[in-house]
Write a protein that holds these residues in place. Structure first.
Motif, mmCIF file in Angstrom:
data_model
loop_
_atom_site.group_PDB
_atom_site.id
_atom_site.type_symbol
_atom_site.label_atom_id
_atom_site.label_comp_id
_atom_site.label_asym_id
_atom_site.label_seq_id
_atom_site.Cartn_x
_atom_site.Cartn_y
_atom_site.Cartn_z
ATOM 1 N N PHE A 1 0.833 -1.207 0.000
ATOM 2 C CA PHE A 1 0.000 0.000 0.000
ATOM 3 C C PHE A 1 0.865 1.253 0.000
ATOM 4 C CE2 PHE A 1 -1.598 3.439 2.712
ATOM 5 C CZ PHE A 1 -2.648 3.887 1.908
ATOM 6 N N SER B 1 2.639 1.501 -3.474
ATOM 7 C CA SER B 1 1.762 1.797 -4.613
ATOM 8 C C SER B 1 1.182 3.202 -4.538
ATOM 9 C CB SER B 1 0.638 0.763 -4.702
ATOM 10 O OG SER B 1 -0.180 0.808 -3.550
ATOM 11 N N ALA B 2 1.034 3.740 -3.334
ATOM 12 C CA ALA B 2 0.539 5.108 -3.160
ATOM 13 C C ALA B 2 1.673 6.132 -3.255
ATOM 14 C CB ALA B 2 -0.175 5.236 -1.821
ATOM 15 N N ASN B 3 2.876 5.652 -3.531
ATOM 16 C CA ASN B 3 4.060 6.517 -3.632
ATOM 17 C C ASN B 3 4.284 7.349 -2.372
ATOM 18 O OD1 ASN B 3 5.009 5.830 -6.300
ATOM 19 N ND2 ASN B 3 3.245 6.952 -7.122
ATOM 20 N N LEU B 4 3.983 6.740 -1.233
ATOM 21 C CA LEU B 4 4.217 7.407 0.048
ATOM 22 C C LEU B 4 5.664 7.245 0.490
ATOM 23 C CD1 LEU B 4 0.975 6.187 1.858
ATOM 24 C CD2 LEU B 4 1.408 8.472 0.913
ATOM 25 N N GLN C 1 -4.363 1.839 7.014
ATOM 26 C CA GLN C 1 -3.693 2.527 5.917
ATOM 27 C C GLN C 1 -3.915 4.034 5.871
ATOM 28 O OE1 GLN C 1 -4.851 0.269 2.450
ATOM 29 N NE2 GLN C 1 -3.775 -1.589 3.143
ATOM 30 N N LYS D 1 -0.931 6.778 5.885
ATOM 31 C CA LYS D 1 -0.867 7.690 4.731
ATOM 32 C C LYS D 1 -0.826 9.144 5.178
ATOM 33 C CE LYS D 1 -3.442 8.845 0.507
ATOM 34 N NZ LYS D 1 -4.628 8.483 -0.333
ATOM 35 N N ARG E 1 2.554 11.670 4.716
ATOM 36 C CA ARG E 1 2.442 12.856 3.886
ATOM 37 C C ARG E 1 2.671 14.151 4.671
ATOM 38 N NH1 ARG E 1 -2.678 11.920 -0.285
ATOM 39 N NH2 ARG E 1 -1.479 10.730 -1.838
#
Length: 327
Positions: free
Chosen positions: A100, A103-106, A315, A319, A323
């Motif tokens: 996760f 794929s979320a480019n975190l 998640q 996230k 961020r």
């Protein structure tokens, strides 16, 4: 030698013999035994995850020349997360959360198989000395830093992996991390966060005490002795689990002093715990941790001890935090 000096020498000799005799008795008298059924308190069915998308194992060289395994999840991000697994298992079960985040480019995510664990360790459930896991992690961090020289580096861990993260934080390497992320972290056996009626492990308490006494006076010859066993149901085993730890691995997988370890963290810190955690008291983490450092402590409703890694409900919390901070 005067009479007084002789008496002092005899007293010290007798005291040493008594001390070592007690320690030795505790070590040999605590026989190995299987975990009892009453210790089964983890929702192991949550480990039955789809392995689709699991990255292949790669290796990196540790300082002793051994090649240790890890998995890598790429991302378009200037953040890097080294995520450590908990007791008894290895990096595979971290797939849902790592995938996760990736794929979320975190963040780019690295998930090492800690020494003594995984598919083919040199000695399953054992290491060479107590702080070898910290040294291995420092070697791995050096490689990750070399591959990502301009990235923010986060050390994260689940359960005992959180404990190892704290041990790393209180070590000489602790300031190499730019942030820490602890998921249902193990603090200490007597920390207020421990649930009295929850455990999936059987410690050999007398043996641990005896070996601690011996180590206190510099005797580490017996640190390879097993001191804890884990109760993992047959139906979730595949031969890569690690069901027993030596004294030195068990000691090295946790902070020396969780209070000092927390106090050493000046970087951003996220702590996530599920309200249905069967091992820890979720509501105790914030009041305990806030005594020693500043942290974002998030409780996720209805999530279990293993769910804090595999449940999608966690998640959004991760996230938002990833961020939120930058240099």
């Amino acid at each position: 030698m005067t009479k007084v000096a002789l008496r002092v020498f005899i007293f010290l000799l007798v005291s040493a013999v008594i001390y070592l005799s007690i320690a030795g008795f505790l070590v040999v008298s605590d026989q190995q035994r299987e975990p009892g059924q009453e210790k089964k308190s983890l929702a192991f069915d949550e480990l039955a995850i789809d392995g689709k998308g699991l990255p292949e194992l790669k290796t990196f060289p540790a300082r002793d020349g051994n090649q240790l395994s890890y998995r890598f999840y790429p991302a378009q991000s200037e953040k890097v997360l080294v995520l450590l697994h908990g007791s008894g298992w290895h990096s595979r079960y971290l797939l849902p959360l790592a995938e996760f985040i990736s794929s979320a480019n975190l963040a780019k995510v690295y998930t090492p198989d800690l020494r003594g664990h995984g598919h083919s360790p040199v000695r399953r459930g054992d290491i060479d000395y107590i702080d070898q896991l910290v040294d291995d992690l420092a070697d791995f961090v050096a490689q990750v830093r070399n591959e990502n020289p301009d990235s923010l580096l986060i050390i994260g861990g689940h359960s005992s992996g959180g404990g190892l993260s704290l041990r790393f934080a209180e070590s000489e390497y602790g300031q190499q991390a730019d942030a820490y992320m602890l998921l249902s972290p193990w603090l200490q056996y007597n920390a207020p966060t421990i649930r009295p009626d929850g455990s999936w492990a059987t410690p050999y308490t007398r043996r641990i005490i005896g070996l601690s006494m011996l180590n206190h006076v510099g005797i580490d010859w017996f640190n390879d002795r097993p001191v804890i066993k884990f109760d993992m149901p047959e139906e979730v085993r595949d031969g890569t689990e690690t069901l027993s730890y030596s004294y030195r691995l068990n000691r090295g997988y946790a902070p020396r002093d969780y209070k000092k370890a927390l106090g050493s963290i000046k970087q951003p810190l996220l702590v996530v715990v599920g309200t249905k955690d069967s091992l820890f008291l979720a509501e105790k983490f914030e009041p305990v941790i806030s005594q020693y450092t500043e942290a974002d402590v998030e409780l996720v409703d209805g999530v279990t001890h293993l769910g804090v890694v595999v449940n999608p409900a966690v998640q959004p919390v991760v996230k938002k935090w990833l961020r939120a901070f930058a240099r």
